[in-house]
Design a protein around this motif. Structure first.
Motif: not given
Length: 406
Positions: A1-2, A16-21, A68-69
């Motif tokens: 998800m972007s 966004p956070t590193k774990n995708g939330k 990533s976040g």
């Protein structure tokens, strides 16, 4: 998800956070001030360079460049933990974060005259007139910054300075309106610098423009060391001039000084290019400052807090790059060529501080005064290297003498 970060309100940021939330962060100055780093600041961390995102669940979150976040450290609950335990610092290559939109400047706790004092730090392009004035008053304990405060705005620092001025002139109806005018019209201009015109005949010689007179009202000396030696050939041509006068004459030297010799011309040209400091200037500053008197020193379009201690001149180290260096407070001026020596707030070298700590530690574990005195004498007589530990050398000496803690 972007996810594209979005700002839902002035002080909120969806990110966004590193774990995708995807979380909502508080990016306000008030929320971040506890941590000493602010939204958008570039910092170095144990995991590499990062950008400060904001606060969530009482943690300051960072986006590490390779991640990533955003993420945070469990043990980074305040500024001291982030700075001293984790080693998070402003990125030296991105000084713009020091004077970000919130206008925050770092505050450093130092020891001066055996008392803990807060001073204000700046970057190399910072508005040093206001900060240098503030640091003089802070060291004089005429104004103060609470020990829990990690950053301060120039507006708040200026308010403290003006508050002190109003206090000393509270019963002078002629001066108070001038102080009010300085508060409204002059101090804001000092936030971006101060243009001065040096007079070469006096270490306190400056054109008395309205902004410059703030030093007089606050009873702080403004000094420079750009003095032409009286014994030099060109003294008669230069001593009565200001910088602006001489700069104008340098553009048409032959017409300005038609009867001058080639050797005198060379001296004047060297003087004009001498980085605004001469040996004679340093001598005169030393002669005219009282012991431990604090003043503001002007050189190369920069203002610095200066004092004379033990007969030597010292510049307060207010560069934010030394924020975490507790033993670096003063820069002793050795000469006009840039030679210097960093000292602590008590004007001791790093080695002297280590020896003093060793002395106190030896007393704390039970050795008597005479034994400790002998051990410290031995340490001072030893050939110490950068890796030498005074405490270890002292213990080795005490053991060799058969001394034990009482």
């Amino acid at each position: 998800m972007s996810v594209t970060p979005s700002t839902d309100s002035k002080n909120k940021l969806t990110y966004p956070t590193k774990n995708g939330k995807v979380l909502e962060f508080d990016i306000s100055e008030g929320a971040c001030s506890k941590f000493g780093f602010f939204h958008g600041s570039r910092v170095t961390t144990p995991k590499g360079s990062a950008t400060v995102i904001g606060v969530k669940d009482d943690n300051l979150w960072f986006h590490i460049d390779r991640d990533s976040g955003a993420s945070f450290w469990d043990n980074g609950k305040d500024y001291e933990a982030l700075l001293y335990q984790l080693g998070v610092q402003l990125d030296d290559n991105d000084f713009s974060t020091i004077t970000d939109k919130s206008g925050q400047y770092r505050v450093k706790r130092v020891t001066y005259m055996n008392k803990p004092i807060s001073i204000v730090l700046q970057n190399e392009n910072g508005p040093c007139p206001l900060i240098s004035i503030g640091n003089v008053l802070l060291l004089q304990q005429k104004i103060s910054i609470d020990q829990d405060i990690k950053t301060i705005t120039l507006k708040k620092l200026g308010d403290k300075i003006i508050g002190y001025a109003r206090l000393i002139y509270h019963d002078n109806p002629d001066i108070l309106p001038i102080i009010d005018d300085y508060d409204k019209n002059v101090l804001p201009s000092l936030e971006t610098g101060l243009i001065v015109n040096i007079k070469f005949d006096n270490i306190c010689g400056f054109d008395k423009t309205e902004p410059c007179q703030i030093f007089d009202y606050l009873k702080i000396k403004l000094v420079h060391g750009w003095i032409y030696p009286e014994e030099a050939e060109g003294h008669v041509f230069v001593s009565d001039l200001t910088y602006n006068d001489l700069a104008a004459k340098m553009t048409s030297f032959g017409q300005s000084f038609p009867d001058i010799t080639s050797s005198t011309e060379e001296q004047i040209r060297d003087f004009f290019a001498c980085n605004q400091l001469t040996i004679k200037g340093l001598e005169l500053i030393k002669e005219n400052l009282e012991e431990d008197e604090l003043c503001v020193f002007f050189r190369n379009n920069h203002f610095a807090t200066m004092t004379k201690h033990a007969g030597d001149l010292h510049i307060l180290v207010s560069d934010v790059g030394y924020e975490s260096e507790s033993a670096v407070v003063w820069d002793k001026i050795i000469g006009i060529g840039g030679e210097n020596l960093f000292l602590s707030g008590e004007f001791k070298t790093r080695r002297e501080n280590q020896v003093e700590i060793a002395r106190l530690d030896l007393l704390a574990i039970g050795y008597n005064d005479e034994q400790v005195g002998q051990a410290i004498d031995h340490v001072n007589q030893s050939k110490l290297t950068d890796s030498s530990e005074p405490f270890s050398i002292a213990i080795e000496y005490l053991n060799s003498k058969g001394y034990t803690p009482g």
